[in-house]
Every structure is written in C-alpha cells, then in structure tokens.
Scaffold this active site. Sequence first.
Site, mmCIF file in Angstrom:
data_model
loop_
_atom_site.group_PDB
_atom_site.id
_atom_site.type_symbol
_atom_site.label_atom_id
_atom_site.label_comp_id
_atom_site.label_asym_id
_atom_site.label_seq_id
_atom_site.Cartn_x
_atom_site.Cartn_y
_atom_site.Cartn_z
ATOM 1 C CG ASP A 196 -0.515 -0.452 2.500
ATOM 2 O OD1 ASP A 196 0.331 -0.761 2.234
ATOM 3 O OD2 ASP A 196 -0.654 -0.631 3.664
ATOM 4 C CG ASN A 236 -8.700 -1.365 12.131
ATOM 5 O OD1 ASN A 236 -7.836 -1.914 11.509
ATOM 6 N ND2 ASN A 236 -9.584 -0.155 11.368
ATOM 7 C CG HIS A 270 -6.129 -1.647 8.939
ATOM 8 N ND1 HIS A 270 -6.282 -0.782 9.980
ATOM 9 C CD2 HIS A 270 -4.442 -2.290 9.149
ATOM 10 C CE1 HIS A 270 -4.975 0.157 10.291
ATOM 11 N NE2 HIS A 270 -4.065 -1.161 9.989
ATOM 12 C CD GLU A 321 -8.766 1.421 7.908
ATOM 13 O OE1 GLU A 321 -9.090 0.286 8.747
ATOM 14 O OE2 GLU A 321 -7.851 1.793 7.557
HETATM 15 C C1 F6R Z 1 1.743 -1.303 6.249
HETATM 16 C C2 F6R Z 1 0.314 -1.896 6.681
HETATM 17 C C3 F6R Z 1 -0.518 -1.803 7.803
HETATM 18 C C4 F6R Z 1 0.230 -2.463 8.852
HETATM 19 C C5 F6R Z 1 -0.342 -2.169 10.270
HETATM 20 C C6 F6R Z 1 0.087 -2.274 11.199
HETATM 21 O O1 F6R Z 1 1.674 -2.024 4.912
HETATM 22 O O2 F6R Z 1 -0.274 -2.347 5.458
HETATM 23 O O3 F6R Z 1 -1.649 -2.978 7.513
HETATM 24 O O4 F6R Z 1 0.478 -3.742 8.742
HETATM 25 O O5 F6R Z 1 -1.392 -1.073 10.300
HETATM 26 O O6 F6R Z 1 0.100 -1.374 11.705
HETATM 27 P P1 F6R Z 1 2.072 -1.282 12.376
HETATM 28 O O7 F6R Z 1 2.871 -2.697 12.596
HETATM 29 O O8 F6R Z 1 2.393 -0.104 12.474
HETATM 30 O O9 F6R Z 1 0.871 -1.949 13.788
#
Ligand code: F6R
Length: 243
Positions: free
Chosen positions: A67, A136, A138, A143
């Site tokens: 992403d 959440n 994701h 989401e």
């Molecule tokens: C990042 C991504 C997000 C993160 C998620 C967890 O490329 O796609 O889905 O993997 O937000 O983020 P952290 O590791 O910062 O808790």
Amino acid sequence: MRIIEAKDYKDMSRKAANIISAQIILKPDCVLGLATGSTPIGLYEQLVEWYKKGDLDFSRISTVNLDEYKGLNRENDQSYYYFMHDHLFNHVNVRPECTNVPNGMEPDSEKECRRYEELIDSLGGADLQLLGLGHNGHIGFNEPAPIFEKTTHCVDLTESTIEANKRFFASADEVPRQAYTMGIGTIMKAKKILVVVSGEDKAEIVAKAFSGDVTPDVPASILQMHRDVTVVADQAALSKLRQ
Ligand code: F6R
C-alpha cells in the site's frame, strides 16, 4: 494456519526474517510482497544484517508493496516508498527497477489501481506476502467494511487508522485521508502469507482475527481461509488467543 510463538519483539523479528530468508534462498528470483508499519522494522534490520554478512542475496528478487498513501510523494519521509528505501532497499542489492510501491502521486485512482493489479499479475503474484495487523483487523489498508474488496483499490482511511498513524505526522490533520492498497483478493492470491504481530495491544484483535468468525468486519479473518499462512507473534500478542 501455523502460529509461531516468539518470546518478544526481537525474537519475532528474527523468526520472521528467517522465513523470508529461507524463501529467498529456496527461490532466488521470488516475488516478495512487503509491508510497512512499525512491526516489520526489526525483521528488515535483521535481513540487512544478514545481507551485509554475505548470507543473503537480493539481486534477483522482485518486490511489491501492499500500500501507499495517496497524495504523498516519494521524498516525503512518511510515504511508504520512503520507508521501504530507508529500512530495506537502500541497504541491500535489490535492483531498484524490481521494487514496486503503488504510486501515491497518481491522482487517477482507477488508472493507478488497474496498473498495480496488472503489474502484480504480470509478476505471477507474490510468492510470499508479508503482513502486519491493524488494531481493527485491517491488512494493508483494507479496513473493516461490508464486503471484502477484491483488487487494488483506493480507500478512505478510518478514524481509528488515522488516529493510529498520526504518531508519525506533526498532527492528525496531516495524515492523508486516502490510500492505495492491494485488495483482499490480491493478498489471498499470494502463494504464502507471513503475518507478524507484536504487543499486548494487538492481543484482542489477534484472537478475533485468527479464532473468530471470518467476516469483512475483521478483514484479517479471511486469512483463516488461505492454505499457507504463518503467523509469527510474540507472547504478548498471543495472550488472548490462548485463552
Ligand atoms: C502497512 C500496512 C498496515 C500495517 C498495520 C499494522 O504497509 O499495510 O496494514 O501492517 O497498520 O501497523 P503496525 O505494524 O505499525 O502496528
């Protein structure tokens, strides 16, 4: 689904780096799907260390990132393009032309999503897709939603994600409101999936995602349906799954 328990963040990072390293050794021209966020930083550090020791060769791999924020340019230190170069690409011998991140500066969402999805298909999909897990549920920027979005698409970020990501920006107002992300279908097409999770604050969502119902309300729950998923999580993140 394989769940591997790590002692702590460092142990999680080493175990996950070992799995990625094995993938590169077994298939030197593999396609790695990569993630950003705070969780994979330690594993990228470990991969860089092994590369510097001469134990890993990235010269034939290709990468596709999950992403990117829409509207942030590559020089912006909060862009995922910047993150990947900062934490991995600048420190190993990956060919720059073989690294791929959605283009956050393409204003035409339809065009960019089509381009990215076709690019992933043209590479034959990811051999191994790395994922972090949002509070959440994701994955990528998929989401909680009424349906699982299949392909690469442009999303409006939820308040909870904006809130979680604001720590990286001067204020919540500066967090971009949209992002490009691989879809759930794109992620599920990966031959293998590796999820890394750390910390007690993720314990509840780990339990929901990996032992609860499969529902688009918890996007990561779909991973229960994939035939080759490995979750590497530390004890704190697994604390509610065991109960
Ligand atoms: C990042 C991504 C997000 C993160 C998620 C967890 O490329 O796609 O889905 O993997 O937000 O983020 P952290 O590791 O910062 O808790």
